[in-house]
Design an enzyme around this catalytic site. Structure first.
Site, short mmCIF file in Angstrom:
data_model
loop_
_atom_site.label_atom_id
_atom_site.label_comp_id
_atom_site.label_asym_id
_atom_site.label_seq_id
_atom_site.Cartn_x
_atom_site.Cartn_y
_atom_site.Cartn_z
N GLY B 22 0.81 -1.21 0.00
CA GLY B 22 0.00 0.00 0.00
C GLY B 22 0.85 1.26 0.00
N VAL B 86 8.20 4.44 13.69
CA VAL B 86 7.20 5.37 14.23
C VAL B 86 6.71 4.83 15.57
CG1 VAL B 86 4.89 6.30 13.86
CG2 VAL B 86 6.52 6.18 11.96
N GLU B 178 0.47 -23.37 1.46
CA GLU B 178 1.72 -23.25 0.71
C GLU B 178 2.89 -23.82 1.50
OE1 GLU B 178 0.20 -19.26 -1.69
OE2 GLU B 178 1.57 -19.05 -0.01
N ASP B 307 -3.77 -3.61 5.03
CA ASP B 307 -4.19 -4.51 6.11
C ASP B 307 -4.59 -3.76 7.38
OD1 ASP B 307 -3.39 -6.35 4.28
OD2 ASP B 307 -1.96 -7.39 5.57
N ALA B 322 -2.55 -8.24 -0.80
CA ALA B 322 -1.62 -7.30 -1.43
C ALA B 322 -2.34 -6.46 -2.48
CB ALA B 322 -0.47 -8.07 -2.08
N GLN B 323 -3.21 -7.07 -3.27
CA GLN B 323 -3.86 -6.31 -4.35
C GLN B 323 -4.81 -5.25 -3.83
OE1 GLN B 323 -6.49 -8.56 -6.93
NE2 GLN B 323 -6.56 -10.28 -5.53
#
Lengths: 415, 415
Positions: B22, B86, B178, B307, B322-323
């Site tokens: 992002g 941060v 996976e 996220d 991710a997309q």
């Protein structure tokens, strides 16, 4: 031959300590012989050390220059790989002790434990000035180098920023020369345009050498060439400049103080453990004197090869080079295939080489010398060829060509 | 607009926290705009997380799936990268605080801090059951996996050896599937013939899932296919099997005890810090509720994407993919190029995919489904395409083709 020193089917047991160039060559030469071979290493991989400085300077990934020992020796069914750390040898009982308390019996033992960097009387310097010896070292150096630029980008104070952008390499041997040249390329080209407050090209790269010339193992003409090449790349080469002190903010040399946050050590090596386990004599660098067939003096069943061995040939000690270790390992492995006293070994140099930077390397073999673009090309070709496995050769070659074309380095990780 | 929130030449200051999918997409979309952009990340690299499990299973090197943020953004002269962590946000003074005590002022702030694995009420389980989230995690898992086989090779006790050769993956989402599939391939094929005392193919790989099916985000038919495919690969899939306890020797599930030395966590994620800094509301996974233009409710100058954001579309929260993050980052970056209230965002799914093993993957987009060899091929092609940089694409593709042909894995390092 007692029961314990034989394999399951009564075969002779040969134990090799160390999976570097010497130990691995020895194990490979023993593959398929009527001998039970155990290769002990504290790491699970064989490391192609000549390219480790490229991991330290973000050009290659660790796995590009490391192969799992088990994978390399998978087809050598008589060779067993043991992940463990040796802590002692009992020549009377003919067994090797590991740190986990187990012992490994041998009929014949090959010590191929290699070498470590030599901080001479100052082992504490290793803290401030790491040397590229293991993958962990190389990763640590890589992170330090990249972090110095990051911190400089954020530094408000000019003097602090200058110290952050000063990189000192100690030692003008092949490793030091390669490191200094590569850091210069990293600063001048790879990081170009990556920062907003600093210009990475302003970084100072200083190579300090205690002796009168760098690459002292090479003919003087090549040393002069290397100094010129380094200076053209922006490396400040300081000869006759011995290090007298080191701290977190820089180093003191005979020629004065240098403020630098990043110091990399490449000044001489000493033999790894081996002599201490045998309790015998060794030279001031910890090397074990061996006969011309690599048998340790006073121990007919124990052999030493590579950097840990002191073998004189034609009046001079053989140098601590991968090709020496490899030739010794291959020779000894072949000899140990049958139970007999190994025949004498003779080293045949294929020449010494060092790379300085893009289009610039030196090569020397006897009276024959080579420098510049062609030597650089041959250096690259030879090193790709010497890697184990088609996949690693292809990966390294691709990354080199890519770097040559773009100046990019694929492994700029701070981790 | 106060002085402090403008750049040196009076330009608007946009601060982005996080260089994941992002944050990086947002920074890239802002490149060249009349805005001063600062991208803050605690790491110097953007990580291609969807392939991190391949680093954890020794197939790829970390650098193959990581790009230095500075390198990617070198040409975006209005974007500054800041390596820092941060620790707080002051919405009134409009500034971000870093752990080193400095502050960064903003006119507009984008939170893209991502997510971490969720151990639910048991954060201490992270010790025994690491999850593949960072490069360090992946390296740690890789070493644990390989070390388990090494220790099994040396184990005398049969029960101990069996526990060493039992690998449990917790969670039947894409990551868990996976991981389980890849560990099976590692044990059955890659390590074949590498050991002398054990047969790595005897390793037990167990995938435990608390719910009634794996890949629950996919249509049921694909879940069934995945279970069958995993079982054919030798993975023991246990459904309705919630973890109740974890220790150094194994885990307790609803369905009984499993003795295992290696446990890998892949069960659900929670949002990273972000909500806590704002002191506002968040959902049970720590996500910050945002309006349809990604503005945080009650903070018109602060946006959250990826996220860490909770954005509902058509009655359901957008998934942590991710997309999604990438589309949100690109949309928001484009909108922030001019000073105006960003227009609403709409997610357009390109489909969900998960790989199970060689020749076996699933893909789903609306009513459209795909499974098997062709889905597997497309999965590979898409992931190579999504990597940043020609060099990484080439390196990953070469290593995949090599692995496909030889079953060899190039990064079998214990370090």
């Amino acid at each position: 031959m007692s029961q314990a020193h034989q394999g399951g089917d009564g075969r002779r047991r040969v134990v090799i300590v160390g999976g570097g160039f010497g130990g691995l060559a020895c194990a490979r030469a023993l593959a398929g012989a009527d001998v039970d071979v155990t290769l002990i290493d504290k790491r699970n991989h064989h490391l192609f050390q000549p390219l480790l400085y490229q991991v330290a300077t973000a050009a290659l990934s660790p796995a590009d220059i490391a192969v799992p020992l088990r994978g390399v020796l998978a087809k050598a069914k008589n060779v067993r790989v043991l992940l463990g750390e040796v802590c002692g040898i009992d020549p009377d009982r003919r067994q090797v002790s590991l740190t986990d308390g187990t012992t490994v019996p041998y009929e014949q033992l090959v010590l191929a434990t290699g070498s470590a960097y030599n901080y001479f009387a100052h082992p504490e310097w290793a803290q401030q000035a790491p040397a590229p010896k293991s993958i962990a070292d190389a990763r640590h150096i890589r992170a330090s180098l990249l972090k110095a630029f990051e911190d400089a980008e954020r530094a408000d104070d000019a003097a602090h920023r200058e110290a952050l952008l000063t990189f000192v390499v100690v030692g003008g041997g092949p490793t030091g020369v390669e490191m200094a040249g590569t850091i210069a390329e990293l600063a001048r080209h790879t990081l170009k345009g990556n920062f907003r407050n600093i210009d990475p090209a302003c970084a100072k790269i200083i190579l300090v050498e205690a002796g009168p010339r760098i690459l002292s193992a090479f003919p003087e003409e090549l040393s002069t060439y290397a100094v010129d090449a380094l200076r053209r790349m922006g490396v400040d080469v300081r000869l006759g400049c011995a290090v007298e002190g080191l701290d977190d903010h820089g180093l003191d040399t005979k020629a004065g103080r240098i403020n630098a946050r990043t110091i990399i050590w490449g000044a001489g090596i000493k033999a790894a453990q081996g002599a201490a386990w045998l309790g015998g004599t060794h030279d001031r660098n910890g090397r074990i004197p061996v006969a011309d067939n690599m048998a340790v003096v006073g121990h007919e069943r124990i052999f030493a090869i590579g950097d840990v061995a002191l073998l004189e040939q034609d009046g001079a000690a053989l140098p601590a080079l991968a090709q020496v270790a490899q030739q010794q390992g291959t020779h000894l492995g072949r000899e140990l295939r049958v139970l007999a006293i190994p025949r004498p070994f003779r080293y045949r140099s294929r020449g010494d080489t060092a790379v300085i930077g893009r289009h610039s390397a030196v090569y020397s073999l006897g009276k024959y010398q080579l420098k510049g673009r062609f030597a650089w090309f041959l250096w690259g070709l030879a090193h790709v060829y010497l890697l184990i496995g088609f996949d690693r050769r292809a990966l390294v070659m691709f990354q080199w060509i890519w770097r040559y074309l773009t100046f990019e380095r694929g492994a700029r990780l701070i981790d």
